[in-house]
Scaffold this active site. Structure first.
Site, PDB file in Angstrom:
ATOM      1  N   CYS A 192       0.882  -1.177   0.000  1.00 24.36           N
ATOM      2  CA  CYS A 192       0.000   0.000   0.000  1.00 24.36           C
ATOM      3  C   CYS A 192       0.914   1.220   0.000  1.00 24.36           C
ATOM      4  O   CYS A 192       2.043   1.136  -0.492  1.00 24.36           O
ATOM      5  CB  CYS A 192      -0.986  -0.035   1.168  1.00 24.36           C
ATOM      6  SG  CYS A 192      -0.265   0.195   2.811  1.00 24.36           S
TER       7      CYS A 192
ATOM      8  N   ARG B 151      -3.511  -0.516   5.565  1.00 21.84           N
ATOM      9  CA  ARG B 151      -4.060  -1.601   4.748  1.00 21.84           C
ATOM     10  C   ARG B 151      -3.136  -2.796   4.603  1.00 21.84           C
ATOM     11  O   ARG B 151      -3.559  -3.939   4.820  1.00 21.84           O
ATOM     12  CB  ARG B 151      -4.427  -1.066   3.350  1.00 21.84           C
ATOM     13  CG  ARG B 151      -5.564  -0.080   3.385  1.00 21.84           C
ATOM     14  CD  ARG B 151      -5.767   0.576   2.040  1.00 21.84           C
ATOM     15  NE  ARG B 151      -4.656   1.478   1.747  1.00 21.84           N
ATOM     16  CZ  ARG B 151      -4.541   2.176   0.629  1.00 21.84           C
ATOM     17  NH1 ARG B 151      -5.439   2.044  -0.322  1.00 21.84           N
ATOM     18  NH2 ARG B 151      -3.527   2.994   0.444  1.00 21.84           N
TER      19      ARG B 151
ATOM     20  N   ASP C  78      -7.900   4.032   0.938  1.00 21.39           N
ATOM     21  CA  ASP C  78      -7.033   4.290   2.090  1.00 21.39           C
ATOM     22  C   ASP C  78      -7.848   4.835   3.261  1.00 21.39           C
ATOM     23  O   ASP C  78      -8.467   5.887   3.150  1.00 21.39           O
ATOM     24  CB  ASP C  78      -5.958   5.301   1.691  1.00 21.39           C
ATOM     25  CG  ASP C  78      -4.819   5.388   2.689  1.00 21.39           C
ATOM     26  OD1 ASP C  78      -4.914   4.780   3.779  1.00 21.39           O
ATOM     27  OD2 ASP C  78      -3.823   6.063   2.366  1.00 21.39           O
TER      28      ASP C  78
END
Length: 145
Positions: A9, A15, A118
């Site tokens: 990420c 994440r 996100d």
């Protein structure tokens, strides 16, 4: 056979560490597959975001001890499979390591190439949504590994 999976990420504090823990859960925690994570603009050395850790804990998981890492060409090259959260991450991975084109996919590949937005800086429900997406998407991957 896939032996090393890298999940990518941006900051490697929300994440990808959540996904790293979730994929290990889905794979049963065996030693035959190494699951790692890294970030394209990692907050190097930082622990997992406290809200992300709280959401994991709510599901009986933890990423305690996680330290954010910057993705490198070597990490990408060593991985048998590279999973990214968003399309732009796939492009960035290919820019770092063009040879990774055949092994880099969205984590949501089996869910219509869906992305995981996100959650950084957002509320608990946004993190919970990210967790649910990651859990569902990686469960689908488990069937293909």
């Amino acid at each position: 056979m896939i032996h090393r999976i890298l999940i990518v990420c941006v900051g490697n504090i929300c994440r990808s560490p959540m996904a790293e823990v979730v994929l290990r859960k889905h794979l049963g925690g065996g030693d035959e597959v190494v699951v790692e994570s890294a970030g394209l603009a990692a907050l190097v050395g930082n622990p997992i975001d406290p809200i992300a850790e709280r959401v994991l804990a709510d599901h009986g998981l933890t990423a305690q001890g996680h330290a954010a890492r910057q993705v490198t060409e070597a990490m990408i090259s060593q991985a048998d499979l590279v999973l990214a959260m968003q399309r732009r991450h796939v492009g960035a991975i290919h820019a770092i390591a063009p040879q990774a084109r055949g092994k880099t996919f969205l984590v949501g590949k089996w869910e219509g190439d869906d992305e995981v937005p996100d959650p950084y800086g957002k509320t608990v429900p946004v993190f919970e949504d990210a967790y649910r997406r990651i859990d569902r998407m990686l469960y689908a991957w488990r069937m293909h590994l």
